[in-house]
Design a protein around this motif. Structure first.
Motif, short mmCIF file in Angstrom:
data_model
loop_
_atom_site.label_atom_id
_atom_site.label_comp_id
_atom_site.label_asym_id
_atom_site.label_seq_id
_atom_site.Cartn_x
_atom_site.Cartn_y
_atom_site.Cartn_z
N ARG A 271 0.59 -1.27 -0.11
CA ARG A 271 -0.02 0.01 -0.21
C ARG A 271 0.99 1.27 -0.03
NH1 ARG A 271 -4.29 -1.84 4.67
NH2 ARG A 271 -5.48 -3.46 3.44
N ALA A 272 0.23 2.38 -0.37
CA ALA A 272 0.88 3.64 -0.63
C ALA A 272 1.43 4.17 0.88
CB ALA A 272 0.15 4.66 -1.30
N VAL A 273 2.38 4.88 1.06
CA VAL A 273 2.73 5.62 2.25
C VAL A 273 2.80 6.99 2.01
CG1 VAL A 273 3.90 3.50 3.07
CG2 VAL A 273 5.05 5.29 2.00
N SER A 274 2.81 7.82 3.15
CA SER A 274 2.97 9.19 3.10
C SER A 274 4.25 9.62 2.74
CB SER A 274 2.35 10.08 4.49
OG SER A 274 3.08 9.59 5.60
N LYS A 275 4.38 10.93 2.22
CA LYS A 275 5.78 11.58 2.02
C LYS A 275 6.74 10.71 1.38
CE LYS A 275 5.27 14.03 6.52
NZ LYS A 275 5.92 14.17 7.86
N ALA A 276 6.20 10.09 0.28
CA ALA A 276 6.87 9.30 -0.74
C ALA A 276 8.06 10.13 -1.40
CB ALA A 276 6.02 8.53 -1.61
N ARG A 277 7.57 11.29 -1.65
CA ARG A 277 8.61 12.25 -2.63
C ARG A 277 9.82 12.55 -1.67
NH1 ARG A 277 6.09 17.23 -5.08
NH2 ARG A 277 4.85 15.67 -6.22
N GLU B 108 20.46 4.04 -6.42
CA GLU B 108 20.12 3.82 -7.76
C GLU B 108 18.78 3.28 -7.91
OE1 GLU B 108 23.49 2.11 -9.73
OE2 GLU B 108 24.84 3.70 -9.19
N ASN B 109 18.31 2.38 -6.93
CA ASN B 109 17.09 1.79 -7.36
C ASN B 109 16.34 1.98 -6.18
OD1 ASN B 109 18.11 -0.06 -9.87
ND2 ASN B 109 19.64 -0.68 -8.32
N ILE B 110 15.05 2.08 -6.26
CA ILE B 110 14.20 2.38 -5.19
C ILE B 110 12.77 1.47 -5.49
CG2 ILE B 110 12.59 3.96 -3.89
CD1 ILE B 110 14.59 6.15 -4.96
N ILE B 111 12.54 0.63 -4.66
CA ILE B 111 11.13 -0.26 -4.74
C ILE B 111 10.25 0.36 -3.73
CG2 ILE B 111 10.42 -2.45 -4.27
CD1 ILE B 111 12.86 -3.66 -4.84
N LEU B 112 9.11 0.64 -4.34
CA LEU B 112 7.95 1.54 -3.60
C LEU B 112 6.76 1.01 -4.09
CD1 LEU B 112 7.85 5.02 -5.32
CD2 LEU B 112 8.87 2.95 -6.42
N PRO B 113 5.58 1.31 -3.27
CA PRO B 113 4.25 0.93 -3.80
C PRO B 113 3.77 1.81 -5.30
CG PRO B 113 4.38 1.85 -1.48
CD PRO B 113 5.70 2.30 -2.01
N LYS B 114 2.88 0.87 -5.71
CA LYS B 114 2.52 1.53 -7.15
C LYS B 114 1.87 2.87 -7.12
CE LYS B 114 0.68 -0.09 -11.76
NZ LYS B 114 0.00 -1.18 -12.34
N LYS B 115 0.97 3.02 -6.01
CA LYS B 115 0.37 4.25 -5.90
C LYS B 115 1.20 5.45 -5.60
CE LYS B 115 -4.27 2.37 -4.93
NZ LYS B 115 -5.18 2.19 -3.96
N SER B 116 2.33 5.05 -4.66
CA SER B 116 3.23 6.00 -4.28
C SER B 116 4.17 6.53 -5.81
CB SER B 116 4.18 5.80 -3.33
OG SER B 116 3.41 5.37 -2.01
N PHE B 117 4.01 5.63 -6.62
CA PHE B 117 5.00 5.94 -7.83
C PHE B 117 4.60 7.11 -8.65
CE2 PHE B 117 5.40 5.08 -12.43
CZ PHE B 117 6.76 5.35 -12.49
N LEU B 118 3.04 7.28 -8.58
CA LEU B 118 2.49 8.42 -9.10
C LEU B 118 2.84 9.88 -8.46
CD1 LEU B 118 -0.81 6.65 -9.84
CD2 LEU B 118 1.02 6.56 -11.32
#
Length: 463
Positions: free
Chosen positions: A401-407, A419-429
């Protein structure tokens, strides 16, 4: 009625009783009731001292919203935790284990404030003035406007505060101060409560910022009655091991700022110094290790890159152990159940140990995905993707699930050269896409494991 009365007071929470009780009905602690002798005058008077701050009620729309004036302490980390500095008239309580650096930090702060042409009074009830001077020489904490007063009598302390009219007062510590009109011993619930209320009255009436140093119990809780925490405006707590260099200052209560901010300090020969760039402190010395994952966690407004390590090993003993001093055990058990049920890893019969670098405690859901990948990596004996950070909340169905302050998390990882960041798909947007970093959005734990532990990078590692 002129005869003194005897009451029994719980030394943990301040609950009073006319007779001795084995178990406190308020806090549930055993054998904490101590006999105290008080005069009838003390019994009748109010426990809390009220202070008139307004002449008459005002409509809320007419209340002045101008920011309260603050002055800096000279420590950027302490100012961050306080919400931007010290407010005149505020009462601050600092607690922590013995030897963790409470007195060293406050003495250094006193010297910095005094060098800004403010008058400071440091009241010590545990050490002599000569001992404080020796520490000040070591910390380079000498200033003309810094006054030392070794005293435990509250009435004398109050009299000298009235005469000196300082801008900032430190009481080290509240457990040593006593009022002569009370027969209970210094450090008792009654003495702590009345002395703290008296200091609060002086601070509010004279607009003097006051810092109180408090002790902790063997369980790590603040010593004294709960009313002490209610009286003060801010409660700060030191975390960390005395054998380690890192110290974390966390706000438990703050009427003038957020309680999510933390201050980071490092213990050196010259005392506690600020650690403004904490990510460098928490990053691993050895990269691409098995069971080691970097988490971009956020404390208040500050993003931190923290290494989390997991060790998963088979055990012949049942039930298997789950051990961690920096992550909630219930959270680890939940994530292990997700691995067992959704990813079909037979990890339930293994001992699991989880720790973070520097001993910093992580309790935000954004760390779920990194912890689960670290445990899976250790169980499968497979390395993590090179220069990779991982974050995301994991649900019971194995979804990410997405989390806050992804940026902010992504920007901190980029700043530190990952160089590589694995993150939730919703946070990717929500984050800024940059060619300098490879963003890998995932929807579930299985996909995250596939990207985080690629087989081509583990050809020489046994599965």
């Amino acid at each position: 009625m002129s005869k003194n009365a005897v009451i029994f007071v719980c030394q943990e929470c301040g609950q009073e009783s006319s007779k001795w009780i084995g178990k406190c009905p308020s806090c549930g602690k055993w054998n904490t009731f101590i006999e105290e002798t008080v005069t009838p005058k003390e019994i009748k008077k109010d426990k809390l001292i009220t202070i008139s701050m307004m002449e008459k009620p005002l409509p809320i729309a007419k209340v002045d919203t101008e920011d309260l004036p603050r002055f800096m302490t000279g420590s950027g980390e302490l100012d961050r935790v306080l919400g931007g500095g010290v407010i005149p008239g505020s009462v601050i309580l600092i607690a922590g284990d013995p030897g963790i650096g409470k007195s060293s930090l406050t003495l250094a702060v006193c010297a910095k404030i005094a060098k800004d042409q403010k008058k400071v009074l440091y009241v010590t009830g545990e050490e002599s003035a000569r001992q404080i001077r020796m520490r000040a020489d070591r910390l380079n904490a000498l200033a003309d406007e810094l006054y030392i007063y070794a005293e435990t009598n509250f009435e004398r302390i109050e009299s000298n505060i009235e005469k000196l009219q300082p801008d900032f007062v430190v009481i080290d510590s509240i457990q040593t101060i006593f009022k002569t009109n009370m027969e209970s011993a210094p450090g008792s619930v009654s003495q702590i409560r009345e002395c703290a209320a008296g200091l609060m009255r002086i601070a509010k009436r004279k607009s003097i910022a006051t810092c109180i140093i408090g002790h902790v119990t063997k369980d790590g809780n603040l010593a004294g009655p709960r009313v002490l925490e209610h009286i003060v405006d801010t409660v700060l707590f030191f975390e960390g091991e005395r054998t380690a260099d890192l110290r974390v200052l966390r706000a438990i209560k703050n009427r003038f700022g957020a309680t999510s901010e933390i201050g980071l300090f490092e213990m050196r020969d010259v005392g506690l110094i600020d650690v403004p760039d904490a990510s460098k402190l928490f990053l691993p010395e050895k990269e691409d290790d098995i069971g080691s994952v970097i988490i971009p966690t956020v404390e208040g407004t500050r993003p931190l890159l923290v290494e989390v390590q997991a060790l998963v090993a088979p055990t012949p003993f049942m039930p298997p152990r789950r051990t961690s001093d920096s992550v909630d055990i219930k959270r680890i058990q939940l994530l292990l159940a997700v691995l067992e049920k959704r990813v079909h890893l037979s990890i339930g019969a293994c001992d699991v140990y989880v720790k973070t670098s520097g001993g910093i405690k992580i309790d935000e859901p954004a760390a779920d995905l990194a912890i689960i990948i670290a445990m899976a990596s250790s169980f499968a004996n497979r390395k993590i993707l090179s220069k990779c950070v991982i974050f995301g909340e994991v649900g019971l169905g194995g979804e990410v699930r997405a989390v806050s302050k992804a940026r902010q998390r992504v920007e901190e990882a980029k700043r530190m050269g990952f160089e590589n960041i694995i993150l939730p798909k919703k946070s990717f947007l929500e984050v800024n896409r940059s060619s300098s970093v490879n963003l890998i959005p995932v929807e579930n734990v299985r996909d995250a494991m596939k990207f985080a532990m690629p087989r081509e990078n583990n050809s020489s590692v046994s599965n």
